[in-house]
Design an enzyme around this catalytic site. Structure first.
Site, PDB file in Angstrom:
ATOM      1  N   ASN A  30       7.715  -1.121  -0.104  1.00 14.90           N
ATOM      2  CA  ASN A  30       7.992   0.032  -0.957  1.00 14.90           C
ATOM      3  C   ASN A  30       8.156   1.270  -0.092  1.00 14.90           C
ATOM      4  O   ASN A  30       7.452   1.427   0.904  1.00 14.90           O
ATOM      5  CB  ASN A  30       6.805   0.230  -1.920  1.00 14.90           C
ATOM      6  CG  ASN A  30       7.043   1.332  -2.936  1.00 14.90           C
ATOM      7  OD1 ASN A  30       8.182   1.614  -3.310  1.00 14.90           O
ATOM      8  ND2 ASN A  30       5.968   1.964  -3.390  1.00 14.90           N
ATOM      9  N   HIS A  74       7.853   5.427   0.000  1.00 14.16           N
ATOM     10  CA  HIS A  74       7.100   6.444  -0.745  1.00 14.16           C
ATOM     11  C   HIS A  74       7.278   7.806  -0.070  1.00 14.16           C
ATOM     12  O   HIS A  74       7.138   7.913   1.153  1.00 14.16           O
ATOM     13  CB  HIS A  74       5.614   6.070  -0.808  1.00 14.16           C
ATOM     14  CG  HIS A  74       4.837   7.011  -1.676  1.00 14.16           C
ATOM     15  ND1 HIS A  74       4.938   7.012  -3.048  1.00 14.16           N
ATOM     16  CD2 HIS A  74       3.977   8.013  -1.364  1.00 14.16           C
ATOM     17  CE1 HIS A  74       4.167   7.956  -3.543  1.00 14.16           C
ATOM     18  NE2 HIS A  74       3.576   8.581  -2.546  1.00 14.16           N
ATOM     19  N   SER A  83       6.590   7.233   3.904  1.00 17.07           N
ATOM     20  CA  SER A  83       5.930   5.980   4.296  1.00 17.07           C
ATOM     21  C   SER A  83       6.706   4.782   3.792  1.00 17.07           C
ATOM     22  O   SER A  83       7.366   4.842   2.745  1.00 17.07           O
ATOM     23  CB  SER A  83       4.516   5.900   3.700  1.00 17.07           C
ATOM     24  OG  SER A  83       3.746   7.031   4.032  1.00 17.07           O
ATOM     25  N   ASP A 130       0.308   2.164  -4.401  1.00 10.34           N
ATOM     26  CA  ASP A 130       0.616   2.653  -3.050  1.00 10.34           C
ATOM     27  C   ASP A 130      -0.555   2.491  -2.090  1.00 10.34           C
ATOM     28  O   ASP A 130      -0.830   3.362  -1.257  1.00 10.34           O
ATOM     29  CB  ASP A 130       1.080   4.127  -3.103  1.00 10.34           C
ATOM     30  CG  ASP A 130       2.328   4.286  -3.945  1.00 10.34           C
ATOM     31  OD1 ASP A 130       3.199   3.402  -3.897  1.00 10.34           O
ATOM     32  OD2 ASP A 130       2.442   5.299  -4.667  1.00 10.34           O
TER      33      ASP A 130
HETATM   34  C1  GAR Z   1      12.428   7.989  -3.056  1.00 10.00           C
HETATM   35  O1  GAR Z   1      11.945   9.182  -2.495  1.00 10.00           O
HETATM   36  C2  GAR Z   1      11.320   6.967  -3.148  1.00 10.00           C
HETATM   37  O2  GAR Z   1      10.460   6.975  -2.071  1.00 10.00           O
HETATM   38  C3  GAR Z   1      10.617   7.433  -4.400  1.00 10.00           C
HETATM   39  O3  GAR Z   1      11.678   7.685  -5.274  1.00 10.00           O
HETATM   40  C4  GAR Z   1      12.781   8.197  -4.529  1.00 10.00           C
HETATM   41  C5  GAR Z   1      14.019   7.424  -4.921  1.00 10.00           C
HETATM   42  O4  GAR Z   1      15.170   8.108  -4.521  1.00 10.00           O
HETATM   43  N1  GAR Z   1       9.711   6.449  -4.867  1.00 10.00           N
HETATM   44  C6  GAR Z   1       8.514   6.755  -5.368  1.00 10.00           C
HETATM   45  O5  GAR Z   1       8.139   7.896  -5.538  1.00 10.00           O
HETATM   46  C7  GAR Z   1       7.662   5.574  -5.750  1.00 10.00           C
HETATM   47  N2  GAR Z   1       6.324   5.981  -5.999  1.00 10.00           N
HETATM   48  P1  GAR Z   1      16.595   7.391  -4.613  1.00 10.00           P
HETATM   49  O6  GAR Z   1      16.693   6.732  -5.979  1.00 10.00           O
HETATM   50  O7  GAR Z   1      17.591   8.504  -4.462  1.00 10.00           O
HETATM   51  O8  GAR Z   1      16.674   6.406  -3.484  1.00 10.00           O
END
Ligand code: GAR
Length: 195
Positions: free
Chosen positions: A106, A108, A135, A144
């Site tokens: 994942n 984060h 991360s 997480d």
């Molecule tokens: C990313 O920053 C990812 O790390 C986060 O959502 C965003 C997705 O962006 N995920 C979380 O926060 C999970 N807890 P994207 O759809 O533009 O790739």
């Protein structure tokens, strides 16, 4: 060649970066399918790159387990070596985590274990800290809490908003994600011996 399934909920900008990296003939992994829990905008990237996709709508299932079972069925069709959660904003049921562990990772937008959960960027800003980060972790049953595979600090500026900070974190996430997938594919990084 490592086969990868990517699960998303949103814009899929990190997915797109991985698709671009994986298009390179020297890259040792291929994205074989993209899945989503809703009609995510990021599914358009899969279509553009000619990658099959599926949607298992969260709201059409009566429980996390029922949703996870269908997600598991869809994933199993592709027998991926690795599952990447790239902005999937749902917790997987433990049965699905167990089916793939430790081969689910994942991304984060914080320096875990700082600021876990759905609002990692917002929570870092609200805490008034001067730096946060990005991360890539192995998914376990917690929120997480899995072993960290890669992470990097990102400074917070005085005038940052949630949007500007997230837009500076995302390129770092992308770089870490692509590097982690490459290292898993080449055997440089072992998920079974992750700390
Ligand atoms: C990313 O920053 C990812 O790390 C986060 O959502 C965003 C997705 O962006 N995920 C979380 O926060 C999970 N807890 P994207 O759809 O533009 O790739």
């Amino acid at each position: 060649m490592l086969t990868v399934a990517v699960l998303i909920s949103g814009a899929g900008s990190n997915l797109r970066a991985l698709l671009e990296a994986a298009r390179h003939p020297d890259f040792p992994a291929r994205v074989v399918v993209v899945g989503a829990d809703r009609e995510a905008d990021g599914l358009a990237h899969a279509e553009e790159f000619g990658i099959p996709s599926f949607t298992v709508p969260w709201h059409e299932h009566e429980s996390r387990e029922a949703w996870g079972e269908e997600l598991g069925r869809q994933l199993a069709v592709w027998t991926p070596d690795l599952v990447v959660l790239s902005g999937l904003m749902r917790l997987l049921p433990s049965s699905l985590v167990a089916a793939y562990a430790p081969r689910i990772i994942n991304t984060h937008p914080a320096y875990l274990p700082e600021f876990p959960g759905a609002h990692g960027v917002r929570d870092a800003l609200a805490a008034g800290v001067r730096e946060t980060g990005a991360s890539v972790i192995v998914v376990d049953d917690g929120v997480d809490t899995g072993p960290v595979l890669a992470q990097e600090r990102v400074p917070i500026r005085a005038d940052d908003t949630e949007h500007t900070l997230h837009e500076r974190i995302k390129p770092v996430e992308r770089r870490l994600l692509i590097d982690v997938v490459r290292r898993i594919a080449t055997g440089d990084l072992s998920l079974t011996s992750a700390p």
